[in-house]
Scaffold this motif. Structure first.
Motif, PDB file in Angstrom:
ATOM      1  N   ARG A  15       0.858  -1.182   0.000  1.00  0.00           N
ATOM      2  CA  ARG A  15       0.000   0.000   0.000  1.00  0.00           C
ATOM      3  C   ARG A  15       0.896   1.233   0.000  1.00  0.00           C
ATOM      4  O   ARG A  15       1.773   1.377   0.839  1.00  0.00           O
ATOM      5  CB  ARG A  15      -0.911   0.018   1.213  1.00  0.00           C
ATOM      6  CG  ARG A  15      -1.752   1.263   1.251  1.00  0.00           C
ATOM      7  CD  ARG A  15      -3.079   0.993   1.833  1.00  0.00           C
ATOM      8  NE  ARG A  15      -3.908   2.136   1.490  1.00  0.00           N
ATOM      9  CZ  ARG A  15      -5.180   2.081   1.352  1.00  0.00           C
ATOM     10  NH1 ARG A  15      -5.786   0.946   1.534  1.00  0.00           N
ATOM     11  NH2 ARG A  15      -5.871   3.136   1.051  1.00  0.00           N
ATOM     12  N   SER A  16       0.656   2.119  -0.958  1.00  0.00           N
ATOM     13  CA  SER A  16       1.408   3.364  -1.059  1.00  0.00           C
ATOM     14  C   SER A  16       0.513   4.515  -0.612  1.00  0.00           C
ATOM     15  O   SER A  16      -0.644   4.600  -1.017  1.00  0.00           O
ATOM     16  CB  SER A  16       1.847   3.580  -2.512  1.00  0.00           C
ATOM     17  OG  SER A  16       2.382   4.868  -2.679  1.00  0.00           O
ATOM     18  N   GLN A  17       1.057   5.371   0.243  1.00  0.00           N
ATOM     19  CA  GLN A  17       0.334   6.553   0.697  1.00  0.00           C
ATOM     20  C   GLN A  17       1.177   7.774   0.349  1.00  0.00           C
ATOM     21  O   GLN A  17       2.398   7.740   0.473  1.00  0.00           O
ATOM     22  CB  GLN A  17       0.123   6.525   2.209  1.00  0.00           C
ATOM     23  CG  GLN A  17      -0.643   5.319   2.683  1.00  0.00           C
ATOM     24  CD  GLN A  17      -0.822   5.350   4.185  1.00  0.00           C
ATOM     25  OE1 GLN A  17      -1.886   5.698   4.652  1.00  0.00           O
ATOM     26  NE2 GLN A  17       0.220   5.002   4.928  1.00  0.00           N
ATOM     27  N   ARG A  18       0.521   8.831  -0.082  1.00  0.00           N
ATOM     28  CA  ARG A  18       1.260  10.042  -0.420  1.00  0.00           C
ATOM     29  C   ARG A  18       0.411  11.274  -0.136  1.00  0.00           C
ATOM     30  O   ARG A  18      -0.817  11.207  -0.124  1.00  0.00           O
ATOM     31  CB  ARG A  18       1.691  10.012  -1.878  1.00  0.00           C
ATOM     32  CG  ARG A  18       0.516  10.026  -2.839  1.00  0.00           C
ATOM     33  CD  ARG A  18       0.912   9.547  -4.237  1.00  0.00           C
ATOM     34  NE  ARG A  18      -0.263   9.264  -5.040  1.00  0.00           N
ATOM     35  CZ  ARG A  18      -0.976   8.138  -4.989  1.00  0.00           C
ATOM     36  NH1 ARG A  18      -0.638   7.183  -4.144  1.00  0.00           N
ATOM     37  NH2 ARG A  18      -2.019   7.953  -5.757  1.00  0.00           N
ATOM     38  N   THR A  19       1.071  12.363   0.078  1.00  0.00           N
ATOM     39  CA  THR A  19       0.418  13.653   0.238  1.00  0.00           C
ATOM     40  C   THR A  19       1.093  14.629  -0.712  1.00  0.00           C
ATOM     41  O   THR A  19       2.324  14.744  -0.739  1.00  0.00           O
ATOM     42  CB  THR A  19       0.544  14.176   1.682  1.00  0.00           C
ATOM     43  OG1 THR A  19      -0.019  13.206   2.570  1.00  0.00           O
ATOM     44  CG2 THR A  19      -0.181  15.492   1.852  1.00  0.00           C
ATOM     45  N   PHE A  32      -3.799   7.239  -2.260  1.00  0.00           N
ATOM     46  CA  PHE A  32      -3.454   5.870  -1.874  1.00  0.00           C
ATOM     47  C   PHE A  32      -3.420   4.994  -3.110  1.00  0.00           C
ATOM     48  O   PHE A  32      -4.186   5.203  -4.039  1.00  0.00           O
ATOM     49  CB  PHE A  32      -4.495   5.301  -0.897  1.00  0.00           C
ATOM     50  CG  PHE A  32      -4.659   6.096   0.352  1.00  0.00           C
ATOM     51  CD1 PHE A  32      -3.830   5.875   1.440  1.00  0.00           C
ATOM     52  CD2 PHE A  32      -5.633   7.076   0.449  1.00  0.00           C
ATOM     53  CE1 PHE A  32      -3.971   6.616   2.597  1.00  0.00           C
ATOM     54  CE2 PHE A  32      -5.786   7.817   1.597  1.00  0.00           C
ATOM     55  CZ  PHE A  32      -4.952   7.582   2.675  1.00  0.00           C
ATOM     56  N   SER A  33      -2.553   4.015  -3.115  1.00  0.00           N
ATOM     57  CA  SER A  33      -2.484   3.024  -4.182  1.00  0.00           C
ATOM     58  C   SER A  33      -2.251   1.651  -3.577  1.00  0.00           C
ATOM     59  O   SER A  33      -1.474   1.518  -2.629  1.00  0.00           O
ATOM     60  CB  SER A  33      -1.335   3.325  -5.148  1.00  0.00           C
ATOM     61  OG  SER A  33      -1.509   4.553  -5.791  1.00  0.00           O
ATOM     62  N   ASP A  34      -2.911   0.651  -4.116  1.00  0.00           N
ATOM     63  CA  ASP A  34      -2.622  -0.738  -3.778  1.00  0.00           C
ATOM     64  C   ASP A  34      -1.754  -1.289  -4.896  1.00  0.00           C
ATOM     65  O   ASP A  34      -2.127  -1.210  -6.071  1.00  0.00           O
ATOM     66  CB  ASP A  34      -3.904  -1.559  -3.630  1.00  0.00           C
ATOM     67  CG  ASP A  34      -4.678  -1.174  -2.375  1.00  0.00           C
ATOM     68  OD1 ASP A  34      -4.039  -0.948  -1.343  1.00  0.00           O
ATOM     69  OD2 ASP A  34      -5.913  -1.114  -2.446  1.00  0.00           O
ATOM     70  N   ILE A  35      -0.596  -1.828  -4.545  1.00  0.00           N
ATOM     71  CA  ILE A  35       0.376  -2.311  -5.522  1.00  0.00           C
ATOM     72  C   ILE A  35       0.567  -3.803  -5.316  1.00  0.00           C
ATOM     73  O   ILE A  35       0.790  -4.263  -4.197  1.00  0.00           O
ATOM     74  CB  ILE A  35       1.724  -1.576  -5.342  1.00  0.00           C
ATOM     75  CG1 ILE A  35       1.506  -0.070  -5.495  1.00  0.00           C
ATOM     76  CG2 ILE A  35       2.763  -2.102  -6.316  1.00  0.00           C
ATOM     77  CD1 ILE A  35       2.689   0.752  -5.037  1.00  0.00           C
ATOM     78  N   GLN A  36       0.476  -4.555  -6.416  1.00  0.00           N
ATOM     79  CA  GLN A  36       0.682  -6.005  -6.372  1.00  0.00           C
ATOM     80  C   GLN A  36       1.985  -6.323  -7.080  1.00  0.00           C
ATOM     81  O   GLN A  36       2.163  -5.955  -8.252  1.00  0.00           O
ATOM     82  CB  GLN A  36      -0.482  -6.731  -7.052  1.00  0.00           C
ATOM     83  CG  GLN A  36      -0.385  -8.238  -7.030  1.00  0.00           C
ATOM     84  CD  GLN A  36      -0.504  -8.812  -5.622  1.00  0.00           C
ATOM     85  OE1 GLN A  36      -1.307  -8.362  -4.828  1.00  0.00           O
ATOM     86  NE2 GLN A  36       0.301  -9.810  -5.334  1.00  0.00           N
ATOM     87  N   VAL A  37       2.917  -7.000  -6.394  1.00  0.00           N
ATOM     88  CA  VAL A  37       4.209  -7.386  -6.966  1.00  0.00           C
ATOM     89  C   VAL A  37       4.257  -8.907  -7.054  1.00  0.00           C
ATOM     90  O   VAL A  37       4.028  -9.600  -6.053  1.00  0.00           O
ATOM     91  CB  VAL A  37       5.389  -6.871  -6.107  1.00  0.00           C
ATOM     92  CG1 VAL A  37       6.724  -7.326  -6.697  1.00  0.00           C
ATOM     93  CG2 VAL A  37       5.340  -5.364  -5.968  1.00  0.00           C
ATOM     94  N   THR A  38       4.546  -9.416  -8.253  1.00  0.00           N
ATOM     95  CA  THR A  38       4.660 -10.854  -8.488  1.00  0.00           C
ATOM     96  C   THR A  38       6.032 -11.142  -9.080  1.00  0.00           C
ATOM     97  O   THR A  38       6.431 -10.506 -10.063  1.00  0.00           O
ATOM     98  CB  THR A  38       3.578 -11.332  -9.481  1.00  0.00           C
ATOM     99  OG1 THR A  38       2.295 -10.930  -9.009  1.00  0.00           O
ATOM    100  CG2 THR A  38       3.614 -12.844  -9.666  1.00  0.00           C
TER     101      THR A  38
END
Length: 68
Positions: A15-19, A32-38
């Motif tokens: 989970r990425s959070q930024r302001t 906010f972003s949900d990031i999936q790494v495979t």
């Protein structure tokens, strides 16, 4: 640690959070972003395709990572 070990340890959901601050408008915006790494093995069709796209022999590939 080599690149593939790094990719394997990074696999999963992040989970990425930024302001973002807009100084001219005196506002802040949160995101906010949900990031999936495979992690991908060297024989994964996506790794082979990228090797071929860049004229690299796929047998030289160590693997890769797929990030969405």
């Amino acid at each position: 640690m080599d690149a593939m070990e790094f990719f394997r340890k990074s696999a999963g959901t992040w989970r990425s959070q930024r302001t973002t601050h807009h100084l001219a408008f005196r506002q802040a915006e949160k995101g906010f972003s949900d990031i999936q790494v495979t992690s991908l093995d060297a024989d994964d069709p996506r790794v082979i395709e990228i090797c071929q796209m860049h004229n690299v022999d796929p047998s030289l590939a160590a693997g890769g990572a797929y990030v969405t």
